[in-house]
Scaffold this motif. Structure first.
Motif, short mmCIF file in Angstrom:
data_model
loop_
_atom_site.label_atom_id
_atom_site.label_comp_id
_atom_site.label_asym_id
_atom_site.label_seq_id
_atom_site.Cartn_x
_atom_site.Cartn_y
_atom_site.Cartn_z
N ARG A 101 32.08 13.60 -6.37
CA ARG A 101 32.74 14.84 -7.16
C ARG A 101 34.13 14.47 -7.29
NH1 ARG A 101 29.96 19.53 -3.45
NH2 ARG A 101 28.28 20.15 -4.93
N VAL A 102 34.73 13.71 -6.66
CA VAL A 102 36.13 13.49 -6.91
C VAL A 102 36.24 12.19 -7.80
CG1 VAL A 102 36.93 14.44 -4.76
CG2 VAL A 102 36.55 12.32 -4.72
N GLY A 103 35.32 11.34 -7.88
CA GLY A 103 35.40 10.13 -8.81
C GLY A 103 34.92 8.79 -8.11
N ALA A 104 34.29 8.80 -7.09
CA ALA A 104 33.72 7.78 -6.41
C ALA A 104 32.92 6.83 -7.21
CB ALA A 104 33.58 7.89 -4.82
N PHE A 105 32.66 5.55 -6.63
CA PHE A 105 31.55 4.56 -7.02
C PHE A 105 30.68 4.30 -5.96
CE2 PHE A 105 35.18 3.40 -10.27
CZ PHE A 105 34.69 4.23 -11.11
N ILE A 106 29.50 3.84 -6.27
CA ILE A 106 28.90 3.10 -5.26
C ILE A 106 28.39 1.79 -5.31
CG2 ILE A 106 26.35 3.25 -3.91
CD1 ILE A 106 28.19 5.96 -3.61
N GLY A 107 28.42 1.02 -4.26
CA GLY A 107 28.29 -0.42 -4.14
C GLY A 107 26.69 -0.82 -4.58
N HIS A 108 26.51 -2.01 -4.76
CA HIS A 108 24.94 -2.45 -5.01
C HIS A 108 24.61 -2.90 -3.73
CE1 HIS A 108 25.35 -2.98 -9.49
NE2 HIS A 108 26.55 -3.32 -9.13
N GLY A 109 23.35 -2.10 -3.29
CA GLY A 109 22.59 -2.44 -1.99
C GLY A 109 23.30 -1.57 -0.96
N ALA A 110 22.38 -1.07 -0.04
CA ALA A 110 22.49 -0.36 1.02
C ALA A 110 22.49 -1.36 2.35
CB ALA A 110 21.38 0.74 1.29
N VAL A 111 22.79 -0.71 3.46
CA VAL A 111 22.95 -1.77 4.56
C VAL A 111 22.32 -0.74 5.75
CG1 VAL A 111 24.29 -2.89 6.28
CG2 VAL A 111 24.64 -3.09 3.90
#
Length: 315
Positions: free
Chosen positions: A269-279
């Motif tokens: 909601r505040v503008g974050a992005f997500i990386g490629h792949g989970a761990v």
């Protein structure tokens, strides 16, 4: 590992202390390093720097080792007693969530001034967040998230920016409400302004280690929230778990949003992005995703709400 929302305890979890044959050779020095733990009453917390206040709750920056230990105790109660994390020998014997990063990080703590100074509640710490500045990380082996994600490219692409890593957040169950989360964000934003931070990074977690059971929310993040190329980060090859488990056309957005932990939802909601792949984090029993949040991308209305000028948070 970060929890500011009510977790779901893994069914049938049983503690099995992972004592290796040479485990005690590691335990004793570690406990010596954290020796001198004292039972600290609420009054002893009041000499900390107050960053904000809502009613009886205050957000403070811990300035003494004994208060960091209280944050570690809180983390143990949430991650190990309540959730499904498996403690190592040091954590098991000390009843504190401890790792080497604690000594180089800054620690935000939320205290409740109304708690009675007796019984288990005497500690007064009801929430915490761990903060690691890039300059400090660079002098001590790098960011914690680098164990799961290859962040070298991100840092080199933005060499002129100051990064801050957020982690180890947790709140006691009775305090998992809007006011506590607001205070934590207010404390973070005050810290960001003070140290002129340009971007925040870290890992956020889903409870559980079965990615197939998390197919809907992971796929939603993959299709709708993955970082643009300039901010892209990828899980390390040996730990990479595919997030694209469902076609975009099959995703019910409303259902997927409800499946997201509130912390991850809040970051988005505040503008974050997500990386490629989970761990998969076996120790903590979680599935982690990388969070990237450039300060410039934060919606202005959130800055006005959580920022230092917000009167309802004024200390």
């Amino acid at each position: 590992m970060s929890v500011v929302d009510p977790p779901t305890r893994a069914a049938g979890f049983r503690f099995r202390p992972p004592f290796a044959p040479n485990g005690m050779s590691q335990v004793i020095p570690a406990l010596r390093a954290y020796s001198g733990l004292q039972v600290v009453g609420r009054e002893a917390l009041l000499d900390q720097e107050v960053l904000g206040r809502i009613n009886s709750l205050e957000i403070r920056l811990a300035t003494k080792a004994k208060h960091v230990r209280l944050a570690q105790k809180l983390r143990y109660r949430v991650f190990y007693d309540e959730m499904s994390a498996t403690p190592n020998p040091v954590a098991y014997l000390s009843k504190r969530d401890i790792d080497p990063y604690d000594g180089i990080c800054d620690h935000l703590i939320v205290i409740d001034r109304s708690l009675p100074a007796n019984g288990r509640s005497r500690f007064g710490v009801v929430g915490t967040y761990r903060l690691l500045r890039q300059s400090v990380a660079a002098a001590h082996g790098g960011f914690y998230a680098a164990r799961e994600y290859d962040i070298g490219g991100l840092l080199s692409r933005h060499e002129g920016l100051r990064f801050l890593e957020l982690g180890r957040s947790c709140v006691l169950p009775a305090y998992r409400d809007r006011r506590t989360v607001e205070l934590l964000w207010h404390g973070i934003w005050t810290y960001v302004v003070r140290h002129r931070i340009d971007a925040m990074i870290g890992c956020a977690s889903f409870e559980g280690t079965n990615a197939d059971q998390l197919a809907l929310p992971l796929s939603f993040l993959h299709h709708h929230a993955v970082a643009p190329d300039a901010w892209a980060v990828r899980a390390r090859p040996s730990r990479y778990v595919e997030m694209n488990r469902m076609a975009k056309s099959m995703i019910d957005t409303k259902v997927a949003m409800r499946a997201l932990p509130p912390l991850i939802k809040g970051y988005l909601r505040v503008g974050a992005f997500i990386g490629h792949g989970a761990v998969i984090d076996r120790q903590f029993g979680t599935t982690d995703v990388f969070i990237g949040l450039p300060v410039a991308s934060i919606n202005r209305r959130y800055i006005e709400h959580f920022g230092p000028a917000a009167e309802r948070h004024a200390a």
